[in-house]
Design an enzyme around this catalytic site. Structure first.
Site, PDB file in Angstrom:
ATOM      1  N   GLU A  46       0.353  -0.986   0.373  1.00  0.00           N
ATOM      2  CA  GLU A  46      -0.246   0.071  -0.052  1.00  0.00           C
ATOM      3  C   GLU A  46       0.644   1.391  -0.296  1.00  0.00           C
ATOM      4  O   GLU A  46       1.889   0.952   0.100  1.00  0.00           O
ATOM      5  CB  GLU A  46      -0.951   0.436   1.053  1.00  0.00           C
ATOM      6  CG  GLU A  46      -2.266   1.133   1.485  1.00  0.00           C
ATOM      7  CD  GLU A  46      -2.753   1.350   2.805  1.00  0.00           C
ATOM      8  OE1 GLU A  46      -3.787   1.871   2.521  1.00  0.00           O
ATOM      9  OE2 GLU A  46      -2.056   0.460   3.671  1.00  0.00           O
ATOM     10  N   LYS A  65     -10.438   0.565  -0.885  1.00  0.00           N
ATOM     11  CA  LYS A  65     -10.626   0.674   1.008  1.00  0.00           C
ATOM     12  C   LYS A  65     -11.754   0.905   1.152  1.00  0.00           C
ATOM     13  O   LYS A  65     -12.086   2.127   1.299  1.00  0.00           O
ATOM     14  CB  LYS A  65      -9.475   1.660   1.399  1.00  0.00           C
ATOM     15  CG  LYS A  65      -8.964   1.196   2.550  1.00  0.00           C
ATOM     16  CD  LYS A  65      -7.607   1.342   2.946  1.00  0.00           C
ATOM     17  CE  LYS A  65      -7.116   1.439   4.226  1.00  0.00           C
ATOM     18  NZ  LYS A  65      -5.963   1.958   4.911  1.00  0.00           N
ATOM     19  N   CYS A  81      -4.806  -3.599   4.184  1.00  0.00           N
ATOM     20  CA  CYS A  81      -3.999  -3.002   5.228  1.00  0.00           C
ATOM     21  C   CYS A  81      -5.249  -2.921   6.500  1.00  0.00           C
ATOM     22  O   CYS A  81      -5.617  -3.999   7.132  1.00  0.00           O
ATOM     23  CB  CYS A  81      -3.708  -1.531   5.395  1.00  0.00           C
ATOM     24  SG  CYS A  81      -2.362  -0.809   6.656  1.00  0.00           S
TER      25      CYS A  81
END
EC number: 3.5.1.-
Length: 523
Positions: A74, A167, A200
């Protein structure tokens, strides 16, 4: 006739041997994950982008075309100044421009598509994406006229886009937008594996991470990360390995490498068979650019005929900047007496969780480097923003001093002398964790010498489902002299929606809108 039959039988047997050899080969795929130090200073935004792109292409070339899939981390490529459009799917390779392509697709994305084709590999990269807003009135438009997303994009071996994910659970990303509803992203490869992927911070929540595993049955998972490690339970590789273990999935985790900011940690994990490759940069302030390769089983529970990774116990100074668990003062704990040749059986409870500990240890010096506590906690922890997890845990963890507030702090005298260690010769934890529809309970272990989790040869784990609880037993298989953490860590995703601990104030905070919540916290 007899000669014909002999030749026929020989041909059949030869074919079966070939088939068997091919089936052995086809039980694995070659995966690469990248620990990547981004260039983020010393030039214009475009120059920094080109420097990072060059680093990506160099790493891909180092794989020599041997990988089936490569994953980059990321936030290590472009920035909010050098955005790109990302198509959801493309019929053709993105390497060449097509007449109906979005003009906002940046050249660097095409370069990566060309590299995927050149090296014949699936490729996962994370980018800052620009999405033009379809505005119907001034009220629905932002001042900039477009939204920005933190986005994974997946290329196939020809450079065509086959998957995209934006995300959902954002972490300290004020300029980044969320989609109206969470996306669930998967793609299927030519080696007969369906991957799910996310980014993440998503890993700490049910959606989309657990949706992929529990709702879709995905057994091969990709996560791109820029993860801030936290002691004693949530350092990067420690959490990655525990997550893969608890879900019984293969996990390809690629991490950014900025140890001066507390960021490092990449690895390839095969469920309860542990780490196949992993990297944590703890003894340097400067990160690395490294491709980790592993032969990954198509079935995460298929026994692997390779030697287990066990890093040497070499003690080095820990320079990685680490966060600390914020609720330690609320744990119910008991300090182990630092007496040579000691043994204890202890039962510790908090709210609806009771854990039984059996511990035997010896000292190699009267003044060990770390003290240790046994602890149990049921509660809700906050991350950096108004985002929470309901946690139940019990375990043993190292403390820099005598107080519980010193637990999860690394000793300043990180010249770990051999005779300052505590050797645990027997360690068992038995806990009864209340059942809930949506939860994840994982082993959380950490060695102070390497900052890696314990491998299966060092750890025994069993779960027994009873009427209202799950009985979990976790046990040390062999003596260990450098334990930092040995714990059972439970993340309860729907605690309050399913009759949990009954903290009404917390429940209200979970129900009100983020905007109101931010207002209340400011007040």
């Amino acid at each position: 006739m007899a000669v014909f039959l002999r030749r026929f039988l020989w041909l059949i047997s030869f074919t079966l041997v070939l088939t068997d050899d091919n089936s052995v080969e086809n039980k694995f795929y070659i995966a690469g994950v990248v620990e990547y130090r981004p260039t983020f200073m010393g030039g214009t935004s475009e120059q920094l982008l080109q420097a990072n792109l060059a680093g990506y292409l160099e790493i891909m070339a180092s794989g020599n075309g041997t990988t089936d899939i490569i994953v980059f981390p990321e936030a290590t490529l472009n920035s909010v100044i050098t955005l790109t459009a990302v198509p959801k799917f493309t019929e053709q390779s993105l390497c060449e421009e097509q007449g109906d392509d979005d003009p906002e697709i940046a050249p660097f994305l095409r370069s990566l598509a060309c590299a995927a084709r050149e090296y014949g590999t699936y490729l996962v990269v994370n980018v800052k994406e620009r999405v033009s807003e379809q505005c119907t009135s001034d009220e629905t438009c932002s001042s900039r006229g477009y939204s920005i997303h933190n986005t994974n994009v997946v290329f196939d071996r020809q450079g065509a886009v086959i998957s995209r994910y934006r995300k959902w659970n954002l972490y300290l990303e004020p300029s980044t937008n969320r989609t109206e509803s969470p996306e669930i992203a998967t793609f299927t490869t030519d080696f007969n594996v369906t991957f799910g992927h996310f980014i993440c911070f998503d890993m700490l929540f049910y959606t989309p991470a657990q949706d992929l595993v529990e709702q879709l049955g995905i057994r091969h998972v990709i996560v791109t990360k820029m993860f801030n490690s936290e002691l004693p339970f949530l350092t990067a590789s420690q959490f990655q390995q525990g997550w893969a273990w608890a879900n019984r999935v293969n996990l390809l985790a690629s991490g950014g490498s900025l140890p001066q900011g507390g960021i490092s940690g990449s690895g390839i994990y095969a469920g309860q068979q542990g780490a196949l490759a992993r990297l944590m940069i703890t003894d340097e302030l400067v990160g690395q650019r490294k491709l980790l390769l592993a032969k990954v089983p198509l079935d995460p529970e298929e026994p692997i005929a390779t030697d287990e990774i066990l890093e040497p116990e070499i003690m080095t100074p820990v320079k990685l900047k680490l966060l600390q668990q914020p609720e330690l003062k609320n744990f119910t704990t008991w300090e182990l007496p630092m007496v040579r040749g000691s043994s204890v059986d202890k039962r510790i409870c908090q709210e609806d969780l009771c854990c039984e500990f059996r511990v035997t240890w010896t000292l190699e010096d009267t003044q060990p480097e770390y003290n240790y506590r046994l602890g149990v906690w049921v509660g809700q922890r906050r991350y950096e923003e108004e985002q929470y997890s309901a946690i139940r845990l019990c375990g043993l963890f190292a403390c820099k001093g005598a107080s519980v507030e010193s637990c999860g702090l690394v000793s300043e005298e990180e010249v770990h002398l051999q005779d300052h260690r505590v050797v645990f010769t027997d360690l068992q934890i038995l806990g009864e964790f209340v059942r809930r529809p949506r939860r994840l309970i994982l082993p959380s272990t950490l060695s102070s010498s390497s900052f890696y989790a314990l491998q299966p040869s060092q750890l025994a784990w069993s779960m027994e489902e009873l009427a209202n609880v799950t009985r979990i037993k976790m046990e040390l298989r062999q003596p260990h002299s450098q334990l930092m953490t040995f714990a059972i860590y439970g993340n309860y995703f729907d605690e309050y929606a399913n009759g949990g601990a009954g903290r009404l104030g917390t429940l209200l905070f979970l129900l009100i809108t983020p905007l109101i919540m931010m207002h209340l916290f400011r007040e």
